[in-house]
Design an enzyme around this catalytic site. Structure first.
Site, PDB file in Angstrom:
ATOM      1  N   GLU A  56      84.714  13.107  53.314  1.00 17.90           N
ATOM      2  CA  GLU A  56      85.906  12.434  52.787  1.00 17.90           C
ATOM      3  C   GLU A  56      86.095  12.631  51.285  1.00 17.90           C
ATOM      4  O   GLU A  56      87.205  13.004  50.849  1.00 17.90           O
ATOM      5  CB  GLU A  56      85.881  10.935  53.133  1.00 17.90           C
ATOM      6  N   CYS A  79      81.947   5.780  56.183  1.00 20.50           N
ATOM      7  CA  CYS A  79      80.865   4.830  55.910  1.00 20.50           C
ATOM      8  C   CYS A  79      81.343   3.725  54.982  1.00 20.50           C
ATOM      9  O   CYS A  79      82.251   3.906  54.161  1.00 20.50           O
ATOM     10  CB  CYS A  79      79.653   5.551  55.330  1.00 20.50           C
TER      11      CYS A  79
END
Length: 360
Positions: A56, A79
């Protein structure tokens, strides 16, 4: 807003991207992320070699200011915990992404659902479960280690037209051609560890590395089931142990006189009953091994099949016969264990590959 066909197209692309680093991201999963704005991909990222940085932040940095108001397609839930890197969910929020589409929810108890909750609390629209089955297959090693505390196990067998996998006392027998063998080396390159029994290690003296040009550095950890420490010090495995790791699985009550020369050559000896895979596999998982390729021989294949610890079967069939003195395959297409679905048939020259997989 809901999920549309364009979402499936971009998620499928993110899953393909995630496979670039399968087996190369240590204990972290290989995740793909695309940033899409007005139907155009403006940022892309895949978990870096070794596991960091995550997908990401790389995709967001690639998109830069174009990420604001865009949609992020990510193959695994971002996460939400502070580890060695800041949470990916926070990065998506900071860049001003408007929507996040996720294939698979992370089973890691530090994340599971929390990443989605963090995004939604920041006002970001979240759609989860898009192309989940495809996403789970791409993340099979990580998901198996997280949920079952063991690696994802692939059994690979090459079978002659008369149902044999080799010849007694004949050493290595070429059953498949170069195109199929190249495919096997590609599989090795995306697998954390490869395993054979001591009979195969002695009879064939294999190297078990990746020999595809450009992929040699992606060779898996070589593992040998060797209860009595019979692996010859002159073998290719021992002689290359300082270049590519070798783990020998031996009975705990081992002969130290045999063990010490192997250790001196750079071989790791794992004290664990080689014939209890239900104990061995968690021991390998504790070393960060998420995927295991079982390549031989017949007894070793049967050991994992009988224990119900095979997740995927790759059955290659060559056109030649072996005849008298052949070693019968422990498995044929006609006696596939229950619970396996046929995933496809692939042709490599004169050889055929049938792939079967358990539901994750």
């Amino acid at each position: 807003m809901g999920v549309g066909p364009h979402d499936e197209r971009f998620m499928a692309a993110a899953i393909r991207l995630s496979r670039w680093h399968t087996g190369l991201t240590s204990t972290n999963p290989s995740v793909g992320c695309l940033i899409v704005r007005d139907g155009v991909i403006v940022g892309r990222g895949v978990t870096a070699l070794g596991g960091r940085p995550h997908a990401e932040p790389q995709a967001l940095a690639d998109a830069a200011e174009l990420a604001r108001g865009a949609t992020a397609y990510v193959t695994l839930e971002p996460c939400s915990h502070h580890g060695k890197t800041p949470p990916c969910a926070e990065a998506l929020i900071a860049y001003g992404v408007a929507r996040v589409v996720i294939a698979v929810t992370d089973p890691d108890p530090r994340v599971s659902g929390r990443g989605i909750a963090l995004l939604r609390a920041a006002g970001i629209e979240v759609d989860a479960g898009l192309l989940e089955e495809e996403g789970r297959r791409a993340l099979a090693g990580y998901l198996t280690r997280q949920t079952k505390n063991r690696p994802y196990v692939t059994l690979k067998l090459a079978i002659s037209a008369d149902g044999m996998i080799g010849r007694e006392g004949g050493g290595q027998v070429a059953i498949t051609g170069p195109a199929a063998r190249a495919q096997v080396h590609s599989l090795r390159a995306e697998t954390d560890a490869i395993l054979v029994g001591i009979g195969t290690a002695i009879a064939d003296d294999p190297l078990l590395t990746v020999r595809t040009p450009g992929l040699e550095s992606q060779s898996p950890i070589r593992t040998v089931l060797d209860p009595a420490l019979e692996l010859p010090l002159t073998s290719k495995l021992v002689n290359s142990a300082r270049d590519v790791p070798v783990i020998v699985v031996a009975r705990p009550e081992m002969d130290e006189a045999r063990a010490e020369p192997l250790r001196s050559a750079g071989v790791e000896i794992l004290p664990c009953d080689p014939y209890h895979p239900e104990v061995l596999l968690p021991a390998l998982a504790s070393r960060g091994i998420s995927s295991l390729l079982v390549e031989g021989g017949a007894k070793t294949a049967r050991l994992f099949l009988d224990a119900g610890l095979v997740d995927r079967i790759q059955l290659y069939q060559g056109p030649g016969t072996i005849g008298e003195g052949g070693i019968e395959s422990p498995l044929q297409k006609t006696d596939m264990p229950s619970g396996f679905a046929h995933r496809g048939t692939f042709i490599f020259g004169e050889d055929r590959l049938d792939e079967y997989e358990r539901e994750l």
